[in-house]
Write a protein that holds these residues in place. Sequence first.
Motif, mmCIF file in Angstrom:
data_model
loop_
_atom_site.group_PDB
_atom_site.id
_atom_site.type_symbol
_atom_site.label_atom_id
_atom_site.label_comp_id
_atom_site.label_asym_id
_atom_site.label_seq_id
_atom_site.Cartn_x
_atom_site.Cartn_y
_atom_site.Cartn_z
ATOM 1 N N GLU A 10 0.832 -1.207 0.000
ATOM 2 C CA GLU A 10 0.000 0.000 0.000
ATOM 3 C C GLU A 10 0.865 1.255 0.000
ATOM 4 O OE1 GLU A 10 -2.502 -0.362 3.381
ATOM 5 O OE2 GLU A 10 -3.829 -1.867 2.470
ATOM 6 N N GLU A 34 1.211 4.304 -2.874
ATOM 7 C CA GLU A 34 1.164 5.742 -2.620
ATOM 8 C C GLU A 34 2.380 6.454 -3.203
ATOM 9 O OE1 GLU A 34 0.679 6.320 1.533
ATOM 10 O OE2 GLU A 34 -1.338 5.455 1.588
ATOM 11 N N SER A 42 -1.289 11.801 0.559
ATOM 12 C CA SER A 42 -0.859 10.474 0.978
ATOM 13 C C SER A 42 0.119 10.632 2.140
ATOM 14 C CB SER A 42 -0.163 9.738 -0.174
ATOM 15 O OG SER A 42 1.112 10.308 -0.437
ATOM 16 N N ARG A 43 0.339 9.557 2.857
ATOM 17 C CA ARG A 43 1.220 9.618 4.021
ATOM 18 C C ARG A 43 2.625 10.078 3.639
ATOM 19 N NH1 ARG A 43 -2.249 5.432 4.289
ATOM 20 N NH2 ARG A 43 -3.267 4.914 6.259
ATOM 21 N N HIS A 50 3.695 11.727 0.872
ATOM 22 C CA HIS A 50 3.767 13.100 0.369
ATOM 23 C C HIS A 50 3.584 14.104 1.501
ATOM 24 C CE1 HIS A 50 2.764 11.825 -4.018
ATOM 25 N NE2 HIS A 50 4.034 11.675 -3.714
#
Length: 305
Positions: free
Chosen positions: A120, A124, A227-228, A230
Amino acid sequence: MDLKQRQPASQELRQVLVDTGAYTLHQSFDFGGRLDGGLIHCSFEAHELHCPPLPQIVLLVSHEYHLKSALFDLGWGYRDHFVNFVNPLHLIPPGTAFRWVKDGPARVSLVTFDQRAAVEVFDELEVAHPVDGLWSLAQRGFVSPLIYAALGSFAQDLGAGHASRLLSDTFGALVLNELSKKWRIDAAPPSASKLSARALRNVTRYMDERLAEDISLAELAALCGLSRYHFLRCFKSALGVSPYRYLTAMRVERARHLLATTDHSVSYIASACGFASGGAMGRALKKALGSSASAYRARLGRYDG
């Protein structure tokens, strides 16, 4: 299998090491957060290690490597993965049984990441075919000073009792991004984006209002619609530190204020500020202010509640 029903992330690997013999355990941590991983720091004498397929990515990071060869068998016979680097890394793809022959002593750390969660993260990062990429890295040892330094800092924080979802997620995102760069030589860099002043205020206010909670990277990223990974990149670009380091500084400042202005006990203040224990808060204060909680109060002419 549901993550909540699974055994601790490093338990199966620890058992393999115990069964191997010629093995000394120095530290072992299971860290939660998104990647549900484990960290084992240990030493070996010369011997052969047999490991069954594990559902995690396994990253072997060497600290002292007195070997003339590094022979790995990932299913097609032994091949020499030795590289003439300081602190070489070796990667074992998930679901892969392996054998490792060491012809001398080695002190290493083994880091595991849940396969599904790692995929996942790679999605991302806009990484195509991550399993193929992991296998390309598994063909030979490689080096990454950034991963090595991040691991040292991460292990130090875990050992000091600073474990949190934000810390684990930040470490995991950094490591997986660096690994992906190893097989994305021709890939275009991620599109640049910045946190607006308003988004930054929302994030820091959210942290301030929830100091006592185990805040996750996902929560903070969601506030900005990113996203985490970014979000992590944009936050550090804006403030010069990771969200975890920024949150720790906020917790230290709140603890300092409460120690100076209230008679609450050290344990109460530690809990109210999101530290795992009074000892963990004391170590953070010592690092930031140069004195423990009790010494800081004594300097102000106050006493411990």
